[in-house]
Design a protein around this motif. Structure first.
Motif, PDB file in Angstrom:
ATOM      1  N   ILE A  56       3.954  14.439   5.949  1.00 23.54           N
ATOM      2  CA  ILE A  56       4.121  13.325   6.872  1.00 23.54           C
ATOM      3  C   ILE A  56       3.744  12.041   6.136  1.00 23.54           C
ATOM      4  CG2 ILE A  56       3.500  12.383   9.120  1.00 23.54           C
ATOM      5  CD1 ILE A  56       4.693  15.113   9.381  1.00 23.54           C
ATOM      6  N   TYR A  57       4.731  11.166   5.996  1.00 18.97           N
ATOM      7  CA  TYR A  57       4.481   9.874   5.367  1.00 18.97           C
ATOM      8  C   TYR A  57       4.459   8.825   6.469  1.00 18.97           C
ATOM      9  CZ  TYR A  57       5.665  11.980   0.874  1.00 18.97           C
ATOM     10  OH  TYR A  57       5.690  12.757  -0.242  1.00 18.97           O
ATOM     11  N   THR A  58       3.466   7.957   6.440  1.00 20.52           N
ATOM     12  CA  THR A  58       3.433   6.915   7.461  1.00 20.52           C
ATOM     13  C   THR A  58       4.361   5.773   7.093  1.00 20.52           C
ATOM     14  OG1 THR A  58       1.427   6.159   6.375  1.00 20.52           O
ATOM     15  CG2 THR A  58       1.150   7.398   8.413  1.00 20.52           C
ATOM     16  N   SER A  59       4.702   5.675   5.809  1.00 23.92           N
ATOM     17  CA  SER A  59       5.626   4.625   5.392  1.00 23.92           C
ATOM     18  C   SER A  59       6.414   5.129   4.193  1.00 23.92           C
ATOM     19  CB  SER A  59       4.840   3.363   5.021  1.00 23.92           C
ATOM     20  OG  SER A  59       5.414   2.735   3.895  1.00 23.92           O
ATOM     21  N   LEU A 115       6.338   7.250  -8.107  1.00 28.17           N
ATOM     22  CA  LEU A 115       6.057   6.401  -9.266  1.00 28.17           C
ATOM     23  C   LEU A 115       4.880   6.928 -10.073  1.00 28.17           C
ATOM     24  CD1 LEU A 115       6.716   2.899  -7.712  1.00 28.17           C
ATOM     25  CD2 LEU A 115       8.115   4.148  -9.365  1.00 28.17           C
ATOM     26  N   THR A 116       3.942   7.611  -9.395  1.00 28.29           N
ATOM     27  CA  THR A 116       2.823   8.177 -10.143  1.00 28.29           C
ATOM     28  C   THR A 116       3.103   9.628 -10.511  1.00 28.29           C
ATOM     29  OG1 THR A 116       1.746   8.835  -8.087  1.00 28.29           O
ATOM     30  CG2 THR A 116       1.145   6.687  -8.985  1.00 28.29           C
ATOM     31  N   TRP A 117       4.385  10.025 -10.370  1.00 32.38           N
ATOM     32  CA  TRP A 117       4.823  11.381 -10.707  1.00 32.38           C
ATOM     33  C   TRP A 117       4.005  12.423  -9.960  1.00 32.38           C
ATOM     34  CZ3 TRP A 117       9.399  11.508 -12.355  1.00 32.38           C
ATOM     35  CH2 TRP A 117       9.952  12.684 -12.902  1.00 32.38           C
ATOM     36  N   GLY A 118       3.700  12.130  -8.693  1.00 38.92           N
ATOM     37  CA  GLY A 118       3.021  13.096  -7.847  1.00 38.92           C
ATOM     38  C   GLY A 118       1.524  13.210  -8.059  1.00 38.92           C
ATOM     39  N   ARG A 119       0.963  12.361  -8.924  1.00 38.75           N
ATOM     40  CA  ARG A 119      -0.479  12.470  -9.153  1.00 38.75           C
ATOM     41  C   ARG A 119      -1.272  11.910  -7.988  1.00 38.75           C
ATOM     42  NH1 ARG A 119       0.736  11.601 -14.645  1.00 38.75           N
ATOM     43  NH2 ARG A 119       0.620   9.365 -14.348  1.00 38.75           N
ATOM     44  N   ARG A 120      -0.686  10.910  -7.315  1.00 35.34           N
ATOM     45  CA  ARG A 120      -1.373  10.389  -6.131  1.00 35.34           C
ATOM     46  C   ARG A 120      -0.823  11.071  -4.890  1.00 35.34           C
ATOM     47  NH1 ARG A 120      -2.755   4.390  -5.134  1.00 35.34           N
ATOM     48  NH2 ARG A 120      -3.890   5.542  -3.568  1.00 35.34           N
ATOM     49  N   ASN A 121      -1.702  11.332  -3.972  1.00 41.05           N
ATOM     50  CA  ASN A 121      -1.293  12.035  -2.766  1.00 41.05           C
ATOM     51  C   ASN A 121      -1.421  11.087  -1.568  1.00 41.05           C
ATOM     52  OD1 ASN A 121      -0.754  13.770  -0.772  1.00 41.05           O
ATOM     53  ND2 ASN A 121      -2.538  15.086  -1.046  1.00 41.05           N
ATOM     54  N   LEU A 122      -0.290  10.663  -1.042  1.00 46.86           N
ATOM     55  CA  LEU A 122      -0.324   9.648   0.013  1.00 46.86           C
ATOM     56  C   LEU A 122       0.243  10.164   1.330  1.00 46.86           C
ATOM     57  CD1 LEU A 122       0.853   6.654  -2.183  1.00 46.86           C
ATOM     58  CD2 LEU A 122      -1.449   7.053  -1.318  1.00 46.86           C
ATOM     59  N   HIS A 123       0.380  11.480   1.432  1.00 47.78           N
ATOM     60  CA  HIS A 123       0.905  12.014   2.692  1.00 47.78           C
ATOM     61  C   HIS A 123      -0.130  12.923   3.333  1.00 47.78           C
ATOM     62  CE1 HIS A 123       2.005  15.215  -0.264  1.00 47.78           C
ATOM     63  NE2 HIS A 123       1.589  15.982   0.708  1.00 47.78           N
ATOM     64  N   THR A 124       0.100  13.210   4.606  1.00 47.23           N
ATOM     65  CA  THR A 124      -0.719  14.214   5.258  1.00 47.23           C
ATOM     66  C   THR A 124       0.164  15.433   5.496  1.00 47.23           C
ATOM     67  OG1 THR A 124      -0.195  13.099   7.311  1.00 47.23           O
ATOM     68  CG2 THR A 124      -2.378  12.718   6.411  1.00 47.23           C
TER      69      THR A 124
END
Lengths: 434, 260
Positions: A13-16, A25-34
């Motif tokens: 779930i992405y809020t945006s 852009l970080t090739w999946g290293r950052r996790n910004l979804h729930t």
């Protein structure tokens, strides 16, 4: 045929949309979804030629499960194995249909969309589809002139004749008229006999009961029950009621046997109406005889609408039965179930039976249905297991009764009419405007 | 991906034919929108640039400029259509993708197949124009299908990449429309490559559409074969974009289906 093991489905779930871009852009290293787990740890197997039911409240993950199994969505964990080369899914009948094309063109276009091995449908298959859909000249008219029922007919006819090995059906058959539904049911039986397996999702418990021997109950994405469909349906109703059905079972109270005239085994046997023609079940708890009597104690197969019919069932145990139950189902002339009830459903606990024990169970049924012809299914059961079912008992004729017609529709529901005091000159006072 | 496309070939082909029929015969004004509109555009460019470019070296004048212009702009129209329609192919077929396991690339392929049919019609028109303009058919015309084949591959790859990205970022369609405006002028369509200054010339050389436009025009009008470098450049762009598209679908398929 179908083997599912530890299947799970997670939605991110992405809020945006920027969050997704950030992850890219970080090739999946950052996790910004729930994470949202729509399915967790689902395992079951379906044998060839079996119809397997999947039931559960709305939002429990049924459709997600079917989408994963039909390859629309990919599982996040676990695996599944469909040992079938041709799997079709009726996630929505007529998904590939185009309004501007005729029924015939749509049938061909759908076949192409599904990437059939031959690419095109053979003419005799198209003919079979046409005959089954029974649309008459509409088959060669654009779909925009079709009713929704006609679309469903075309869709089912197509899928039923594509020679699938596994057919995934989602709610599709609850539309259309009764004759077509019966035709579909017959076709499903035919296909099952030919070895086609079905995964069947429905809110229509009658259909599940009729078609499926085994069923899975989903609740919040998890398997809440897996086993015989009858028991599964009970669990499902329990889920809907927000209660644990096993908990309710404990509340059952022993009630005293009330001996009434006419309730001896011999008398029931004497008035027996069972013919034993269409009979199912292992008969560990046998339904030996059934007798219908009216209020005056006379044997009858005719009763006035809203009159009471006494249904006596003589059951005989061939094995120890801790929680016996006996009941009936009333069907109208279309085969629609009008009413179904049993002693366990009514929380009337029957005494435990030992092998050789016989018991007469009486159901006093107020026949508050429209005049017409009806049939019964009478039977016995233990929790989760049908024991002995007699179908097509009757017909029972319901006559107009003594009173003029007091309701319209299939059956009478308890109703009270009341009214308040008259408010005089209400309209002139401008009350509605204010 | 390619085996699944092959399995669905009759869907792709029938769909493309259906859409083409729909376009030209579907509505009373279908012919107007799909023939007259590009024709009007060509006329405007012709009216404006036949004057300016007449002073340019290497650019023919008069009727020959019309052929020069068309040989560049008709493939460009096909590219624009591929990118804008093909790029939307997955989103536009959301209804199918939500319910059927049909491979995603099939819908992109169908859109590109429609554009390819359009391209074939354009090329026939170009042959007619060339003959009318007095161009002698040469061996270059036989090599034309090869350039066009690479061009279609390039369009397909581009559309594939864009269609996947568009599912996740829906603004991409608008961005693409904007980019195409500039892209047109950085491609030697209305002018000859020699007309650009050195800096813009470098940009134009890196522009992946350039070799295709020059290739088609060279073969058709001038009877000049592309250089080995140009062949390699075209093949590379086509292969790279198809591979990128296929790779993106493989890697993102799960997320893609979830996002629809």
């Amino acid at each position: 045929m179908v083997h599912v093991e530890g299947l799970a489905k997670r939605f991110k779930i992405y809020t945006s949309p920027w969050h997704r871009a950030g992850e890219w852009l970080t090739w999946g290293r950052r996790n910004l979804h729930t994470d949202f787990w729509a399915l967790r740890d689902i395992s079951f197997s379906v044998a060839r030629g079996e119809c397997f039911g999947i039931i559960g409240p709305n939002g429990s993950g049924k459709t997600t499960l079917l989408k994963v199994l039909s390859g629309v969505l990919e599982p996040s964990k676990g695996r599944f194995d469909l040992a079938a080369s041709t799997v079709y899914s009726l996630l929505e009948l007529g998904t590939g249909f185009h309004d501007d094309l005729t029924g015939r063109q749509n049938v061909n276009q759908s076949a192409r969309l599904l990437g059939l091995p031959g690419g095109e449908l053979r003419p005799e298959v198209v003919r079979q589809v046409r005959d089954f859909a029974d649309l008459g000249e509409f088959f060669d008219r654009p779909l925009r002139f079709y009713s929704s029922g006609m679309r469903v007919r075309l869709g089912f006819a197509l899928f039923a004749h594509l020679k699938p090995e596994l057919l995934i059906v989602d709610e599709a058959l609850s539309v259309g008229d009764i004759f077509f539904q019966q035709k579909c049911a017959a076709r499903i039986d035919e296909m099952r006999a030919a070895g086609v397996s079905f995964l069947f999702v429905s809110h229509d418990m009658e259909a599940v009961r009729r078609l499926c021997r085994q069923a899975l109950v989903l609740s919040h994405g998890r398997v809440s029950f897996l086993g015989p469909s009858e028991e599964a349906i009970n669990r499902y109703h329990g889920l809907l009621a927000g209660q644990d059905p096993t908990g309710r079972a404990r509340e059952l109270e022993d009630r005293d046997a009330d001996e009434q005239p006419g309730m001896s085994p011999a008398e029931v046997l004497r008035g027996n109406i069972l013919r034993g023609e269409s009979r199912h079940g292992p008969r560990g708890l046998e339904l030996v005889a059934a007798r219908l009597t009216d209020d005056h104690g006379r044997d009858t197969l005719s009763v006035g609408s809203r009159d009471v019919l006494h249904v006596d069932l003589l059951v005989l145990a061939h094995q120890p039965v801790a929680l016996p139950s006996a009941g009936l189902v009333l069907y109208d002339r279309f085969g629609t179930m009008v009413f179904s009830v049993g002693t366990s459903l009514r929380r009337h606990r029957l005494p435990a039976l030992q092998p050789g024990d016989a018991l007469v169970v009486r159901l006093d049924l107020r026949v508050s249905v429209q005049p017409g012809l009806y049939t019964f299914t009478l039977g016995t059961a233990e929790p989760g297991v049908f024991q002995d079912f007699h179908e097509q008992v009757g017909p029972l004729e319901v006559t107009a009764g003594h009173e003029p017609e007091l309701f319209h529709g299939l059956a009478e529901l308890p109703v009270e009419c009341r009214h308040g005091a008259v408010t005089h000159h209400w309209a002139e006072a401008g009350a509605r405007v204010g | 991906m390619f085996s699944s496309l092959w399995r669905h070939r009759s869907f792709v082909l029938a769909g493309a034919l259906h859409e083409l029929k729909q376009r030209y015969a579907g509505s009373a004004l279908g012919v107007l929108w799909h023939v007259v509109t590009p024709l009007a555009q060509i006329l405007v460019y012709y009216a404006v640039f036949s004057r300016f470019m007449a002073s340019q070296p290497d650019v023919p004048a008069g009727g020959a400029y019309a052929l020069f212009l068309c040989a560049g702009i008709l493939p460009w129209f096909v590219f624009v259509e591929s990118v804008s329609r093909g790029g939307m192919a997955l989103l536009a077929n959301e209804g199918y993708l939500k319910k059927l396991a049909v491979p995603e690339a099939v819908f992109v392929a169908r859109s590109i197949a429609t554009s390819t049919l359009t391209l074939a019609l354009y090329v026939l028109a170009l042959f007619a124009m060339a003959l009318a303009a007095g161009v002698r058919p040469g061996p270059g015309w036989l090599a034309l299908p090869l350039v066009l084949g690479l061009f279609v591959g390039f369009c397909f790859g581009t559309a594939l990449v864009l269609s996947v990205v568009t599912v996740f970022f829906r603004d991409v369609a608008q961005i693409v429309a904007l980019v195409l405006q500039f892209w047109f002028w950085l491609t030697p369509i209305v002018y000859h490559p020699a007309a650009l200054g050195p800096r813009l010339h470098t940009v134009m050389e890196w522009n992946p559409v350039t070799p295709f436009i020059l290739g088609v025009r060279g073969l058709l009008v001038e009877g000049a074969f592309p250089t080995a470098f140009q062949w390699a450049w075209m093949a590379l762009w086509a292969a790279a974009l198809c591979a990128a598209g296929a790779g993106m679908i493989r890697r993102l398929r799960s997320d893609l289906r979830d996002a629809l």
